[in-house]
Write a protein that holds these residues in place. Structure first.
Motif: not given
Length: 430
Positions: A185-213
């Motif tokens: 449970a603690l390590l579930c999101p650890i793969g998110m460290v591979s994402l670009p900072p701007d993509l992480l920021s958009r996910m945190s703000g519940d902003k829509p993502l492009q298909p590739l993203e």
């Protein structure tokens, strides 16, 4: 919790009394007549470090008993005693029952005592390894996830909540290694460290993502599993994390793999709890959080979902018609909207586009459509609704029921995510 308790099981009460006399003062010994009484003793007085069982017992054989114990109490060390010395019996006992030692009856007292002491040492080794993992490794990982939670509270903070829920339900669902579930449970999101900072920021703000993203995000469990697999003793945790987004019907990610109950139990648990964490406010889960998962029944183990609901869901008295016969007016966010809610304000985007006007009941179809639009548009919040009540929930007024159906037909049903969602979508706010 460590223990030095030993359980001796046989169907011969005279033999059990003799063993108790012989071993008095040497071990913290309990006895049980037959397998059923043994399981009851384990449940009521456990844990036990060692269980010695006779092979030939009526009702439940020693092999069946020790096999059950190895699943429910995996740290308990099993010893088998039997008057049947044939090789086939020994092989069956060892393979099925996770047997540490196998002795023939009658067994020399000194040999039996030596075997019990060896089993106690084996138990200490097992628990020492578990303690090392739980205290050292789990503590280190928690420090890591705490730091990541500071960097991205929305994503990694959610993992902390899921870990708390896992700790609450592990014993009730008889999870064999609770520490594995908690670490997963603690390590579930650890793969998110591979994402670009701007993509992480958009996910945190519940902003829509492009298909590739979206495709990149979908593959983060694979990244996490590869990272975790490098840590000794966490191979099973890596498997659980890698399959956290695999649906019960075999869809989802990864695309190939087991289906149904063949999916690891830990992965099925996380599939449910992660989805609940996206819907819940804070650490408390209410019944409607679980109800929303039923819109996608193919994704979840429904038997497990029912079990987790009984363990975690807090009853929401707003739906209690006796307490609130006329319903209750609430100020809520769009995420908290439910089927049957009566809108007291318009549902509109921040671009002043109205999706549904006040005076409408929310149907199941409308709510599903709103969840889609919620990913693509920002809504004005909070909103006001009336919830509960006999009239509102049962819809006895025919004209209101007809009006609700007409609204559903003329409202957001049948719209597409990338089009104006309602006939009023072009109208500015009044």
């Amino acid at each position: 919790m460590e223990t030095d308790k030993v359980l001796f099981v046989d169907d011969d009460e005279n033999l059990l009394r003799g063993v108790r006399r012989t071993m008095r003062g040497k071990f913290n010994l309990s006895i049980a007549v037959g397998g059923e009484q043994a399981l009851k003793t384990l449940a009521e007085d456990g844990p036990f470090a060692v269980c010695i069982a006779d092979m030939r017992m009526p009702g439940m054989t020693g092999v069946e008993l020790l096999e059950t114990i190895s699943k429910k109490y995996p740290e308990t060390v099993g010893i088998m005693l039997t008057g049947n010395a044939d090789q086939a019996t020994a092989i069956e006992a060892i393979n099925r029952g996770s047997i540490f030692r196998f002795f023939n009856k009658p067994c020399d007292d000194a040999m039996l005592e030596s075997g019990i002491r060896a089993a106690l040492r084996q138990y200490q080794l097992i628990t020492a390894e578990r303690n090392l993992i739980e205290q050292s490794l789990a503590g280190s990982i928690k420090v890591l996830t705490d730091v990541l939670a500071q960097l991205n509270p929305t994503i990694f903070g959610r993992a902390m909540r899921v870990k708390q829920w896992c700790d609450q339900i592990a014993a009730a669902i008889e999870y064999p290694q609770p520490w594995e579930l908690g670490l997963a449970a603690l390590l579930c999101p650890i793969g998110m460290v591979s994402l670009p900072p701007d993509l992480l920021s958009r996910m945190s703000g519940d902003k829509p993502l492009q298909p590739l993203e979206r495709d990149i995000v979908k593959r983060t469990p694979e990244v996490a599993a590869k990272l975790i697999a490098n840590i000794p003793r966490l191979e099973h945790v890596a498997e659980i994390v890698g399959m956290q987004n695999r649906n019960f019907d075999g869809t989802g990610f990864p695309e190939k793999g087991p289906t149904g109950v063949e999916i690891p139990l830990g992965a099925r648990v996380l599939r449910i709890l992660n989805a609940l964490a996206e819907r819940a406010r804070g650490d408390t889960l209410v019944t409607h959080n679980f109800d929303e998962l039923l819109y996608h029944k193919n994704r979840y183990d429904l038997d497990l979902l029912t079990q987790l609901r009984s363990l975690l869901a807090v009853v929401d008295t707003v739906y209690d018609e006796t307490i609130y016969p006329d319903g209750q007016e609430l100020t809520i966010t769009l995420k908290e909207l439910r089927v049957g809610d009566y809108l007291l304000t318009d549902l509109e985007t921040q671009e002043d586009r109205i999706l549904l006007t006040h005076g409408n009941f929310i149907s199941e179809v409308q709510l599903q459509r709103l969840r889609i639009f919620e990913r693509l548009h920002k809504f004005r919040e909070p909103i006001e609704v009336r919830r509960g009540g006999r009239t509102l929930r049962r819809g006895t007024d025919v004209s209101k029921a007809r009006e609700a159906r007409e609204t559903e037909h003329a409202g957001i049903e049948g719209t597409q995510p990338h089009t104006d969602p309602a006939p009023h979508a072009h109208e500015p706010k009044a």
